[in-house]
Motif scaffolding. Sequence first.
Motif, mmCIF file in Angstrom:
data_model
loop_
_atom_site.group_PDB
_atom_site.id
_atom_site.type_symbol
_atom_site.label_atom_id
_atom_site.label_comp_id
_atom_site.label_asym_id
_atom_site.label_seq_id
_atom_site.Cartn_x
_atom_site.Cartn_y
_atom_site.Cartn_z
ATOM 1 N N LEU A 136 10.227 15.729 73.354
ATOM 2 C CA LEU A 136 9.894 16.794 74.304
ATOM 3 C C LEU A 136 10.000 16.309 75.748
ATOM 4 O O LEU A 136 10.498 17.034 76.621
ATOM 5 N N VAL A 137 9.562 15.098 76.008
ATOM 6 C CA VAL A 137 9.650 14.553 77.367
ATOM 7 C C VAL A 137 11.110 14.378 77.776
ATOM 8 O O VAL A 137 11.483 14.633 78.930
ATOM 9 N N ILE A 158 12.362 17.728 78.778
ATOM 10 C CA ILE A 158 11.801 18.129 80.072
ATOM 11 C C ILE A 158 12.517 17.428 81.225
ATOM 12 O O ILE A 158 12.787 18.030 82.270
ATOM 13 N N LYS A 159 12.876 16.174 81.045
ATOM 14 C CA LYS A 159 13.512 15.410 82.121
ATOM 15 C C LYS A 159 15.019 15.624 82.219
ATOM 16 O O LYS A 159 15.631 15.220 83.201
ATOM 17 N N ARG A 192 13.608 23.913 79.453
ATOM 18 C CA ARG A 192 12.711 22.839 79.888
ATOM 19 C C ARG A 192 11.270 23.331 79.957
ATOM 20 O O ARG A 192 10.335 22.611 79.590
ATOM 21 N N PHE A 193 11.087 24.555 80.403
ATOM 22 C CA PHE A 193 9.741 25.116 80.484
ATOM 23 C C PHE A 193 9.152 25.327 79.093
ATOM 24 O O PHE A 193 7.958 25.102 78.869
ATOM 25 N N ALA A 201 9.834 23.532 76.490
ATOM 26 C CA ALA A 201 9.451 22.195 76.021
ATOM 27 C C ALA A 201 8.141 21.755 76.675
ATOM 28 O O ALA A 201 7.301 21.118 76.034
ATOM 29 N N GLN A 202 7.966 22.114 77.942
ATOM 30 C CA GLN A 202 6.720 21.782 78.645
ATOM 31 C C GLN A 202 5.529 22.484 78.000
ATOM 32 O O GLN A 202 4.459 21.894 77.840
#
Length: 101
Positions: free
Chosen positions: A27-28, A31-32, A41-42, A44-45
């Motif tokens: 997940l990180v 996001i990156k 990305r949101f 996943a956040q």
Amino acid sequence: MSRKSVVQRNLKRVAISAALSEKRKALVAIIKDESLSMSERFAAQLKLSKMPRDSSYIRIRNRCLITGRPRGYYRKFKMSRIVLRQLGSIGQIPGLTKSSW
């Protein structure tokens, strides 16, 4: 000696962190990754924020294996300075000698 509940809580955090570390890393990474869209990305956040807090390795506290003491911890020996000195004085730790002059 620290309370047993505190030591058990920390051991629980270690287990949860080990079980969910791969999922957190994935997940990180999403996001990156700036090549993905903001909505992906949101999402996943949001998934990362819904995971248990104790799944983060940051919440794990290094504690002495013998006494559970959280401070004065030597990573190499996985014990506190007090226990290290006691065991070193009686020769229980290989390669460790107490200096005397």
